[in-house]
Design a protein around this motif. Structure first.
Motif, PDB file in Angstrom:
ATOM      1  N   LYS A   1      -1.024   1.147   6.811  1.00 58.92           N
ATOM      2  CA  LYS A   1      -1.843   0.164   6.353  1.00 58.92           C
ATOM      3  C   LYS A   1      -0.818  -1.101   6.289  1.00 58.92           C
ATOM      4  CE  LYS A   1      -5.336   1.113   3.623  1.00 58.92           C
ATOM      5  NZ  LYS A   1      -6.085   0.810   2.195  1.00 58.92           N
TER       6      LYS A   1
ATOM      7  N   SER B   1       0.697  -1.145  -0.100  1.00 54.20           N
ATOM      8  CA  SER B   1       0.081   0.064  -0.089  1.00 54.20           C
ATOM      9  C   SER B   1       0.992   1.259  -0.172  1.00 54.20           C
ATOM     10  CB  SER B   1      -0.738  -0.027   1.179  1.00 54.20           C
ATOM     11  OG  SER B   1      -1.487   1.319   1.337  1.00 54.20           O
ATOM     12  N   THR B   2       0.349   2.394  -0.473  1.00 53.36           N
ATOM     13  CA  THR B   2       1.106   3.680  -0.483  1.00 53.36           C
ATOM     14  C   THR B   2       0.816   4.200   0.800  1.00 53.36           C
ATOM     15  OG1 THR B   2      -1.249   4.316  -1.463  1.00 53.36           O
ATOM     16  CG2 THR B   2       0.817   4.015  -3.134  1.00 53.36           C
ATOM     17  N   LYS B   3      -0.248   3.883   1.458  1.00 51.43           N
ATOM     18  CA  LYS B   3      -0.549   4.636   2.735  1.00 51.43           C
ATOM     19  C   LYS B   3      -0.009   3.989   4.124  1.00 51.43           C
ATOM     20  CE  LYS B   3      -5.147   5.601   0.363  1.00 51.43           C
ATOM     21  NZ  LYS B   3      -4.969   4.478  -0.555  1.00 51.43           N
TER      22      LYS B   3
ATOM     23  N   ALA C   1      -6.754 -11.832   6.964  1.00 52.92           N
ATOM     24  CA  ALA C   1      -7.738 -12.417   7.931  1.00 52.92           C
ATOM     25  C   ALA C   1      -9.041 -12.531   7.418  1.00 52.92           C
ATOM     26  CB  ALA C   1      -7.902 -11.578   9.314  1.00 52.92           C
TER      27      ALA C   1
ATOM     28  N   ASN D   1       0.417  -3.284  -6.933  1.00 55.34           N
ATOM     29  CA  ASN D   1      -0.600  -2.520  -6.634  1.00 55.34           C
ATOM     30  C   ASN D   1      -1.314  -2.002  -7.861  1.00 55.34           C
ATOM     31  OD1 ASN D   1      -2.439  -0.289  -5.623  1.00 55.34           O
ATOM     32  ND2 ASN D   1      -1.512  -0.020  -3.945  1.00 55.34           N
TER      33      ASN D   1
ATOM     34  N   ILE E   1      -1.327 -13.035   4.331  1.00 50.36           N
ATOM     35  CA  ILE E   1      -1.557 -12.192   5.601  1.00 50.36           C
ATOM     36  C   ILE E   1      -3.111 -11.942   5.982  1.00 50.36           C
ATOM     37  CG2 ILE E   1      -1.076  -9.864   6.909  1.00 50.36           C
ATOM     38  CD1 ILE E   1       1.662 -11.276   6.259  1.00 50.36           C
TER      39      ILE E   1
ATOM     40  N   ARG F   1     -10.340 -11.132  -2.542  1.00 44.11           N
ATOM     41  CA  ARG F   1      -9.384 -10.822  -3.762  1.00 44.11           C
ATOM     42  C   ARG F   1      -8.285 -11.797  -3.769  1.00 44.11           C
ATOM     43  NH1 ARG F   1      -9.137  -4.473  -3.800  1.00 44.11           N
ATOM     44  NH2 ARG F   1     -11.277  -4.227  -4.250  1.00 44.11           N
TER      45      ARG F   1
HETATM   46  N1  COA Z   1      -3.760  -6.713  -6.188  1.00 48.17           N
HETATM   47  C1  COA Z   1      -2.856  -5.784  -5.771  1.00 48.17           C
HETATM   48  N2  COA Z   1      -3.289  -4.683  -5.032  1.00 48.17           N
HETATM   49  C2  COA Z   1      -4.430  -4.766  -4.511  1.00 48.17           C
HETATM   50  C3  COA Z   1      -5.317  -5.561  -5.035  1.00 48.17           C
HETATM   51  C4  COA Z   1      -4.988  -6.683  -5.994  1.00 48.17           C
HETATM   52  N3  COA Z   1      -5.634  -7.589  -6.366  1.00 48.17           N
HETATM   53  N4  COA Z   1      -6.512  -5.198  -4.536  1.00 48.17           N
HETATM   54  C5  COA Z   1      -6.407  -4.086  -3.693  1.00 48.17           C
HETATM   55  N5  COA Z   1      -5.124  -3.841  -3.710  1.00 48.17           N
HETATM   56  C6  COA Z   1      -4.402  -2.817  -3.231  1.00 48.17           C
HETATM   57  C7  COA Z   1      -5.404  -1.659  -2.744  1.00 48.17           C
HETATM   58  O1  COA Z   1      -5.461  -0.832  -3.668  1.00 48.17           O
HETATM   59  C8  COA Z   1      -4.623  -0.969  -1.626  1.00 48.17           C
HETATM   60  O2  COA Z   1      -3.348  -0.407  -1.772  1.00 48.17           O
HETATM   61  P1  COA Z   1      -3.599   1.151  -1.500  1.00 48.17           P
HETATM   62  O3  COA Z   1      -4.078   1.581   0.153  1.00 48.17           O
HETATM   63  O4  COA Z   1      -2.375   1.967  -1.983  1.00 48.17           O
HETATM   64  O5  COA Z   1      -5.001   1.898  -2.039  1.00 48.17           O
HETATM   65  C9  COA Z   1      -3.990  -2.322  -0.698  1.00 48.17           C
HETATM   66  O6  COA Z   1      -3.806  -3.133  -1.961  1.00 48.17           O
HETATM   67  C10 COA Z   1      -4.771  -2.930   0.249  1.00 48.17           C
HETATM   68  O7  COA Z   1      -5.939  -3.251   0.124  1.00 48.17           O
HETATM   69  P2  COA Z   1      -7.126  -2.553   0.944  1.00 48.17           P
HETATM   70  O8  COA Z   1      -8.557  -2.832   0.142  1.00 48.17           O
HETATM   71  O9  COA Z   1      -6.907  -1.018   1.097  1.00 48.17           O
HETATM   72  O10 COA Z   1      -7.147  -3.190   1.911  1.00 48.17           O
HETATM   73  P3  COA Z   1      -6.740  -2.888   3.592  1.00 48.17           P
HETATM   74  O11 COA Z   1      -5.213  -2.676   3.447  1.00 48.17           O
HETATM   75  O12 COA Z   1      -7.620  -2.117   4.363  1.00 48.17           O
HETATM   76  O13 COA Z   1      -6.754  -4.462   4.089  1.00 48.17           O
HETATM   77  C11 COA Z   1      -5.650  -6.574   4.882  1.00 48.17           C
HETATM   78  C12 COA Z   1      -6.146  -5.704   3.615  1.00 48.17           C
HETATM   79  C13 COA Z   1      -5.312  -7.708   3.784  1.00 48.17           C
HETATM   80  C14 COA Z   1      -4.625  -5.939   5.826  1.00 48.17           C
HETATM   81  C15 COA Z   1      -7.209  -6.958   5.493  1.00 48.17           C
HETATM   82  O14 COA Z   1      -8.094  -7.408   4.742  1.00 48.17           O
HETATM   83  C16 COA Z   1      -6.766  -7.702   6.611  1.00 48.17           C
HETATM   84  O15 COA Z   1      -6.911  -8.887   6.639  1.00 48.17           O
HETATM   85  N6  COA Z   1      -6.329  -7.174   7.909  1.00 48.17           N
HETATM   86  C17 COA Z   1      -6.279  -8.084   8.848  1.00 48.17           C
HETATM   87  C18 COA Z   1      -4.826  -8.823   8.779  1.00 48.17           C
HETATM   88  C19 COA Z   1      -4.455  -9.647  10.026  1.00 48.17           C
HETATM   89  O16 COA Z   1      -4.940  -9.092  11.151  1.00 48.17           O
HETATM   90  N7  COA Z   1      -3.640 -10.757  10.029  1.00 48.17           N
HETATM   91  C20 COA Z   1      -3.431 -11.592  10.868  1.00 48.17           C
HETATM   92  C21 COA Z   1      -2.284 -11.147  11.721  1.00 48.17           C
HETATM   93  S1  COA Z   1      -2.026 -12.087  12.972  1.00 48.17           S
END
Ligand code: COA
Length: 696
Positions: free
Chosen positions: A21, A16-18, A97, A43, A95, A76
């Protein structure tokens, strides 16, 4: 698993760019800790992230990819896996969840994920994990805050949160890791794969694991047992598997608590079992930095009496010994220690001890071949220079193959000393009890390593006879064997049984009793009366004809009254077995590990005293002996106050026979032999009562 730990190239899908995250943090961690392979952020919404060229998808990357880290939302993930397949990627960490851990649609998604990776020949860590770290390749593909130091502990954990906590602790304590893996939901790669991988990893000296469940108990045991011979596995297991115990109708089933199988399996595999996070840290620190003691003989060196006694008490409760040091050592100590010092273990060099006194004392003790390990205690008196003392200990530790464990008690004043120990790989603990626990665990592991190869024996038994009994029981839609059947099963496995005659009239009861010899016991024989005593179906200590006649009448009328529909097959007249120790043996089943054997002190208080030991089937000769020695009341079996020892070989034989039976007949759900009366040495054991529950 080389592509997970030493990949030439890594792609982060969902980088992510942010800031803040997860996809951003993972990329940042990979970039900032000197990983030297190629890094490809993926991305679709940007061209660069953190100064790296970003790709819209995996397939746009022109080069081969060894490892893919997936951090996109759950819907996804499958699409990314399909791209991995197309790109010939064989190693993936998810990663994300929202899979099995949330149930419902999440479980379904995980099933599909597993199907996809199996079809594609992909190995997967996760989903729902923190990521992985390998300090040798400087790869930190996780969103943990920080990078552990390089070291010799290989760590895996089923809890991501615990990974973060351990990492922070390790950074604070200067503890190094070789690998650091968050297992997540274990959809594919499990602790078994990681134990195997770490066994062959030359950077890993100690394998450390936190588990909440083990799915394949038998493979786990096989792998752990052989790896434990190469390097220590230290494990903590949380969570419970109470299924099975709930429905138990036997003593054995009721005594098999939620973690019984794990405790037994860990013992059988030589796994060093930590029972708390604190113990996990204590053991990890000691095992990773010190040689194992050759034996149990510990010398305590202290500048204060109290902590010395506390440590001595802790040793007393452990398997360690506190022997006297050699005469020559005492003479040497006398030449420089004040006369008020204590020259016998614990060696108290008293309150005005200086660093020089510690140094000279340690030189003597380390050279003493009656001592296998040294425990150094220190309280911060005005006389002591903490830093000088710590430095002297570090210097001495470099030239000895005996383990040295320290406990500098206090906090503010001793902190610089602890820091020196941490920097130089000398385990140091706040309390003497922790130091003793660490040494004890190391000694026990050494003992396990020294054990001869396990011996498994099979003896001739009458399998067809037992098969026929079980078949007839299930045919009759029963699951519990009546006593006569249980006796036949035991006889088929060479148990000696008390004399028994089944009768159906008072007259026959009297003649059976005189044939067996008074006193006798009489019991109801009915498939419908399981708790015989509770129903008034047992009379013991019957000394003469009149008592036998009365008992016959009482038992039959009790049962008719209380269970009018019970089928009565007769009454068993049995020899009253006396003159031995009552023990209990049993079989119970664990969902993950299969059948287990229980052994313990028998009698009516068995469930209250809970003085029992369990092992997973097959039980080796050594395991059987260890079970016998493990129970608290073992001294009673060995003989106290001039009493003869019980026939321990007969107990061993009985445990092994039951283990063989559990292996031959998986349909046995539960069994109890209670009591098995064990006679004095050489006189054998007699099974007095038994119950079996079988399932088709
Ligand atoms: N291919 C590549 N990149 C993609 C994509 C794809 N098919 N789909 C989306 N992205 C990009 C998004 O554009 C985003 O980038 P950006 O922030 O620069 O716009 C980035 O991937 C992340 O996607 P986003 O939709 O913003 O998801 P998120 O960052 O809010 O959440 C996870 C993603 C995986 C972190 C979240 O779903 C999750 O599972 N969180 C919990 C993780 C966890 O707790 N794991 C266990 C730890 S013990």
């Amino acid at each position: 698993m080389d592509h997970f730990f030493n990949p030439k190239s890594v792609a982060i899908v969902g980088a992510s760019t942010k800031q803040g995250k997860i996809g951003y943090d993972i990329l940042k961690n990979i970039l900032q800790y000197s990983y030297s392979g190629a890094v490809y952020p993926v991305n679709p919404r940007t061209d660069t992230i953190l100064g790296q060229k970003a790709f819209p998808d995996l397939l746009s990357i022109p080069d081969p990819i060894d490892l893919v880290i997936v951090s996109v939302p759950p819907p996804r993930v499958l699409d990314v896996i399909r791209q991995c397949k197309e790109k010939d990627v064989d190693s993936v960490v998810v990663i994300t969840a929202g899979f099995k851990e949330v149930g419902g649609a999440g479980s379904h998604l995980e099933e599909e994920l597993v199907k996809e990776i199996k079809e594609a020949g992909i190995r997967l860590i996760g989903p729902n994990c923190l990521g992985i770290i390998d300090t040798a390749s400087f790869l930190n593909a996780s969103f943990a805050a920080g990078m552990p130091l390089a070291g010799h502990i290989g760590f895996f954990s089923q809890s991501g949160a615990l990974c973060v906590a351990i990492l922070d602790w390790a950074l604070g304590e200067n503890i190094g890791f070789s690998k650091f893996i968050s297992l997540g939901n274990k959809a594919d790669i499990t602790e078994i794969d990681l134990i195997r991988a770490m066994a062959d990893d030359e950077n890993t000296r100690v394998i450390l694991g936190y588990l909440e469940s083990i799915e394949d108990g038998h493979t786990f045991m096989n792998v752990a047992q052989s790896v434990s011979k190469k390097k220590p596995i230290i494990m903590i297991k949380s969570g419970t598997t109470s299924a099975g115990a709930k429905a138990a109708s036997s003593h054995t089933g009721a005594l098999a608590g939620s973690n019984t199988a794990y405790n037994a399996a860990f013992k059988q595999c030589g796994i060093v079992h930590a029972h708390s996070i604190q113990e996990l840290f204590v053991y990890a620190t000691a095992f990773a930095s010190q040689p194992l003691p050759k034996g149990p003989r510990v010398a305590i060196v202290t500048n204060s009496g109290g902590p010395g006694i506390i440590a001595a008490d802790a040793c007393d409760l452990s398997d360690l010994e506190l022997p006297s040091i050699k005469k020559e050592s005492v003479e040497r100590l006398r030449s420089f220690l004040p006369p008020t010092a204590s020259f016998y273990n614990p060696i108290d060099i008293i309150g005005d001890a200086t660093s020089e006194r510690y140094k000279k004392t340690l030189e003597v003790i380390l050279a003493d071949d009656l001592i296998d390990a040294v425990l150094i205690l220190l309280t911060p008196t005005a006389a002591i220079d903490i830093v000088e003392t710590a430095e002297a200990i570090v210097a001495l530790a470099k030239n000895t193959d005996k383990p040295i464990i320290t406990s500098f008690m206090g906090e503010r004043k001793v902190r610089p000393g602890r820091k020196i120990f941490q920097d130089n790989g000398i385990p140091t603990f706040g309390y003497p009890e922790e130091a003793v626990a660490a040494l004890n665990a190391m000694f026990r592991y050494r003992q396990w390593l020294n054990q001869p190869e396990k011996e498994f024996v099979r003896v001739e038994v009458a399998i067809p006879k037992v098969r026929q009994i079980f078949a007839s029981v299930t045919e009759q839609k029963r699951s519990d064997l009546i006593e006569i059947e249980a006796r036949e099963v035991l006889e088929a496995y060479n148990f000696t049984l008390s004399k028994n005659i089944l009768v159906n009239t008072t007259k026959k009861a009297v003649s059976a009793a005189s044939e067996i010899g008074y006193p006798v016991v009489m019991k109801i024989a009915s498939p419908d009366v399981l708790h015989k005593s509770d129903m008034g179906g047992v009379r013991a200590g019957l000394e003469n004809e009149r008592m036998v006649e009365e008992a016959f009448f009482d038992i039959t009328s009790n049962i008719r009254q209380r269970l009018p529909n019970a089928r009565i097959m007769g009454i068993s007249v049995q020899e009253m077995v006396r003159g031995g120790r009552e023990v209990i043996l049993g079989i119970s089943n664990d969902i993950q590990f299969g059948p287990m054997i229980m052994f313990g002190l028998g009698g009516i208080y068995v469930e209250v005293l809970k003085d029992v030991a369990f092992r997973i089937v097959p039980v080796s000769v050594e395991d059987a002996d260890a079970m016998i020695r493990e129970i608290r009341s073992f001294p009673l079996l060995r003989g106290v106050r001039g009493e003869p020892a019980a026939d321990l070989l007969a107990i061993r034989k009985s445990i092994l026979a039951l283990s063989q039976m559990a292996l031959d007949f998986p349909e046995i759900i539960e069994a109890d032999i209670n009591p098995l009366v064990v006679r004095p040495e050489g006189k054998g054991a007699v099974a007095v009562d038994a119950r079996f529950t079988v399932q088709e």
